[in-house]
Every structure is written in C-alpha cells, then in structure tokens.
Motif scaffolding. Structure first.
Motif, PDB file in Angstrom:
ATOM      1  N   SER A 168       0.857  -1.187   0.000  1.00 46.37           N
ATOM      2  CA  SER A 168       0.000   0.000   0.000  1.00 46.37           C
ATOM      3  C   SER A 168       0.897   1.243   0.000  1.00 46.37           C
ATOM      4  O   SER A 168       1.924   1.267   0.685  1.00 46.37           O
ATOM      5  N   THR A 173      -4.535  -2.007   5.739  1.00 47.87           N
ATOM      6  CA  THR A 173      -4.803  -2.624   4.432  1.00 47.87           C
ATOM      7  C   THR A 173      -3.847  -3.766   4.134  1.00 47.87           C
ATOM      8  O   THR A 173      -4.272  -4.845   3.701  1.00 47.87           O
ATOM      9  N   THR A 183      -5.051  -7.666   4.006  1.00 47.00           N
ATOM     10  CA  THR A 183      -5.111  -8.304   2.686  1.00 47.00           C
ATOM     11  C   THR A 183      -4.105  -9.448   2.568  1.00 47.00           C
ATOM     12  O   THR A 183      -4.433 -10.523   2.034  1.00 47.00           O
TER      13      THR A 183
END
Lengths: 426, 132
Positions: free
Chosen positions: A284, A303, A307
């Motif tokens: 990210s 994130t 993920t």
C-alpha cells in the motif's frame, strides 16, 4: 477491502543471504567493500544456501534506494556479470526501505505466472559513505547530507517544504499518540520504550551479523551507570523528538541481503532445506503524511496486514513470529496491534513483561531490528526475511525461538510511506 | 495542464491559501493535488481554505532538515483543518524549550489554531498560530 488475488503455483524461498551490517569504512567483516562486492557477498550466500546451480536462476531483481551514495543506476546491468548472471532478465526496482519485502511479492508473481522458475532478489545500500569518481575511494557521509538525500522520498511538492521534521512525525507523535490513546502516563510510556530497547539490544547482541553487539546493560555499565534506568533517562540518551529518545530510533548502516524464490516443484530438485512458502503479500502506498489526527491509526498498514493475511488464509492467532519495521521502536507497539498479534492497548504491557523476546511467547524482531541489526534501507527487509527463514528452519543459533515458527509475518515500511507485508509458512 | 504547485505557492505569496474540492464526491484535499484521494476522480475545483483548524499533537525534533536548521528548535504539529484534511507544519505560539512544557501543552489538545503565511527557507509557506 483491497482485491486479494491468488497465486497459480506456490512460490517458496529456497535460499537466503545477508552481509554483516555495519560500515564499509570501519566494520572489519565488510571494510573496504563497494556496492558490487556487498551485493555478491549476499547473493552468493543465498545461492549456496539454496543449493541452486546459478545457471538455473532465470532472473534477478535488484533494489537500491540511494543513487547519491552508490553513484549507480542501472544496477541490473552493472551487476549481471558480477553475479554470474550475464544476459539474464534483470530489473532495478525500489520501494525505499520496504524494497526487499516488495521484491518477494514481485518474484512470487513471476514464479506463479510460470514465466520464471527461480528468481534472485537482492537489496543493497551504503549509507556510511558515498562513492567518488575514483572507484577505490569513498567519502564519508555526514548525517545532515544523508537525511537530505533520504528526504527526497517525502512529499517534495508540499510536506517537506513545510518545516518537515522527521523525528517528530515518525517518532515523537506516534509515541505521544499511543500513550494518549491508551491512557498511559508519560513516565510509564518512557519505561515501556526502555524495555523495547532492552529487547532490541538483547537480540542484536546474539546476532553476529548485527551492527550492535552489546546489550543495554553493558552499554549502561560502560557509560558509568550502575542503574540502567538512570542511563535511559540521562543526557546520554536525549530526546530526539520528545517523547522519542535517541536510543529508540534506527542506526543507519551499510549492507546487502538476498534471497531466491523458486517454484515448489523446482525447489525439490536442488534444495535440501525446508522450503519456506510465500502464502500471501500485499502493498500500500501513501504520500506524506500517512496518518491524521490519530498518530497510531495507519490505513496503509491496516490494508496490507488485512489483505496479505486474508490471501494467506491466516488470522492473527496463527502468527508464530512477527517482524515489524522498527526504524522507530514505537512501531513494535503500533504494528503488533494493527495486525492483531496483540490486542489494542496491550502490546506495551507485553513488552514490559519480556514476552516479545526471542525466548518469550510472542517473539518479535529477533535480529535486533533497525537499531540493533541496523538499517541499510533497501537491504533491511531482506535481512528481516533472512531472520524469519533462519528462525523457521531452526537455524537462529543463540536467539532461536523455542518452537521454530510455522507462520511468520514480515512487515516493512518504505520512506514516504509504503507498506509491505508478506506471510511466510513452513 | 497548469502547474498546481506553482499556482499554490504564488497564491500563498499573495496572501491566499487554496485547497481543492472534488467536483464528483465533494472530498476536500489540502494542499492541492490533481486527483481525489477518496474517489479517484481528477476534476478538482480550487477553494480558499478557512484557515481555521485544531492542533491535535505537536513536538519538536532535534534532526531538522538542512534548510530548516536555522529555525531549530521549532514546534511541528498535526493540524486538523476545518475542511477535514490533516496538515503537518510549523506551529507558532508554543513553548518548546523543555519537556515539561511540551507535556503540559500536549495535555491541552486539541487547541484552536489559525493559518498564517510565513517565509521560511526562502519560500512563503503555510504555518499555524495558536489562538489565544
């Protein structure tokens, strides 16, 4: 939730290599070495470790952050013959200090696509000194100049020119924000930071490749203090940006790291070590600043952890070993809570109880991290992979986690800010 | 495409501080960028900011960049603008001379601040001043 994706064939780490971290001007093991020689030292160790015949390496990806000190670009072309990989596909890539975490995902995708069978990933930075027009002479780098170059990674349109203050943004405010959020008195917060440092130094003192080789207690005694708590709060450990002290931040060093990622089927043909699979990864990117009014709420890391862990099919309770990017030691607390290794507001207590030590029940950063092992920018994440793989194989002599980890999660930041998380499994 | 960066700094030199508002989703971005952080659109309208904000945290570092070294020590903090974004810059009106002062003032957060234009390191930039 970001798009998760999946890999068509399982990529595994078959070999790892890492130089001693230190200064090419003064550290005996690497003294006098240049960029080419540091890269080869790490890469050849990885090749030997994997047992691969170099001719079976299909491509190499080399990362390096500071062209200002290396006097290089096109690292991929300049290193092809040095590495014995003449005419092989090669690229230079970089995501700053997370480079060799990002490289694992890039190589894993290359393997999973079927294009390549074995990929060598390398990172190298030399921060102590800069190359000159004479290839046998390096010029020492002063800290102000080093950070001037490094800060090219920070919002050069606006943020940097608005009185940018790295120590406050990276260390001071997150430490302050953590204490405020969890209602911790500043004096107690300072004690927690001292205990993180104690663990960092313990780990580094047991790692021959680390820049730092002494414990916190040894440093205190050498400085003339009987009480290490007194040493922590003394003028010898000033605030770099209150409440972050000088000993809570990175040490810049020189070094290179490397690993080889292969397809599982290939690995069986040459590797006699336990293959370590790449189960999940994610990245990210955010411009500076990467946080807002809560200095501990970092969307980029929420994130990437979420993920990568979903891709790997794991939850926080499955993590046996956690490595976080600790250029500022407060990140031990923030990142371990973001990924769920500890509950919110609990990490500082765990640190105080010694649970994050190599012999604790929730081990973290057993190499010594960015202060103890040292921070060689693009090589550092590869050094974190090196440590994770050694721990998972049971080869981390002197600091081995009692039950060799089955699942490791490695997190890194790249200046500016980039987040990379990779999930490893044996 | 006109240089957004040049337009921003020229406006600052003329006493005006602009951000941009997304014409598609209404999200406010400061300082101006070409794309919307929230929805990804790239149709941005220039808007003057109110200059009102709340200082959330601040400290003072001992490793300022070369170009700001002559201003050391200075307060550097995170300001939540009335329009939404958080902006990090120099803060005037705070005592950074000792740890006790830093701790006492941070205990009073959030603190009302007002934007101010100041020339620092040969550039007119946006800083914030504590409102009394």
């Amino acid at each position: 939730m970001a798009y998760v994706g999946n890999l068509k064939e399982k990529p595994v780490i078959t070999g790892v290599g890492c130089t001693k971290f230190g200064s090419v001007l003064t550290t005996p093991e690497i003294k006098g070495l240049g960029f080419q020689e540091l890269v080869c030292t790490a890469a050849f160790e990885a090749m030997d470790d994997s047992g691969i015949d170099p001719k079976d390496i299909d491509a190499f990806y080399i990362g390096s952050m500071l062209s200002h000190s290396s006097h290089l670009y096109s690292h991929n072309t300049q290193m092809a013959d040095w590495l014995g990989l003449h005419l092989k596909p090669a690229i230079h890539f970089a995501t700053a200090c997370s480079t060799t975490n990002t490289g694992a995902g890039l190589a894993a995708m290359s393997i999973a696509s079927g294009k390549f069978r074995n990929v060598l990933v390398i990172g190298c930075d030399i921060l102590s000194s800069a190359a000159t027009d004479n290839p046998t002479i390096r010029k020492p780098t002063d800290p102000t100049t080093l950070w001037y170059w490094t800060d090219f990674g920070v919002d050069q349109a606006y943020g940097y020119h608005h009185a940018y203050d790295v120590a406050t943004a990276y260390g001071g405010l997150p430490t302050l924000g953590y204490a405020k959020k969890h209602h911790i008195k500043m004096s107690k917060m300072d004690e927690a930071m001292r205990e993180i440092h104690r663990t960092v130094k313990l780990h580094a003192s047991r790692n021959k490749k680390a820049y730092v080789q002494t414990t916190f207690e040894q440093d205190a005694k050498k400085a003339g203090f009987k009480d290490d708590a007194e040493f922590w709060t003394s003028r010898k450990n000033p605030f770099l940006a209150w409440p972050a002290r000088a000993r809570s931040v990175l040490n810049t060093v020189d070094g290179a790291s490397a690993y080889i990622i292969s397809s599982e089927s290939q690995a069986k043909q040459f590797c006699d070590k336990e293959p370590i699979s790449i189960e999940g990864f994610h990245w990210s990117a955010s411009n500076y600043p990467w946080y807002g009014k809560d200095p501990t709420d970092w969307a980029i890391d929420n994130t990437t952890f979420e993920t990568a862990m979903k891709m790997a099919g794991i939850t926080a309770k499955d993590i046996d070993y956690l490595s976080v990017h600790d250029c500022m030691q407060i990140y031990h607390l923030i990142e371990s809570e973001i990924c769920g290794y500890f509950k919110k507001g609990e990490a500082w207590k765990a640190v105080m109880e010694g649970r994050t030590r190599y012999d604790g029940d929730k081990p973290m950063n057993t190499s010594g991290g960015k202060h103890g092992k040292g921070h060689a920018f693009s090589a550092s994440a590869g050094a974190d992979f090196y440590e994770a793989v050694k721990q998972m194989r049971g080869e981390a002599k002197g600091r081995q986690i009692k039950d060799a980890p089955e699942v490791s999660v490695v997190h890194n930041h790249g200046y500016g800010m980039h987040s990379a998380v990779t999930v490893l499994k044996r | 495409m006109e240089s957004m960066v040049t337009r921003f700094y020229k406006a600052v030199s003329n006493g005006k501080i602009y951000g941009v508002k997304c014409r598609k989703c209404g999200h406010f971005t400061f300082p101006p960028k070409a794309g919307c952080m929230k929805c990804g659109a790239h149709d941005m309208e220039w808007k003057l900011i109110s200059g009102e904000g709340k200082l959330q945290f601040f400290s003072s570092g001992n490793l300022p960049p070369m170009k700001f070294a002559k201003y050391h020590p200075y307060a550097y903090g995170a300001v939540e603008l009335k329009e939404g974004p958080c902006f990090f810059t120099c803060i005037e009106g705070l005592d950074v001379s000792n740890v006790e002062a830093l701790e006492a003032q941070n205990a009073k957060m959030p603190m009302k601040v007002k934007a101010k234009i100041k020339r620092m390191a040969d550039l007119d930039i946006v800083i914030f001043k504590v409102e009394k």
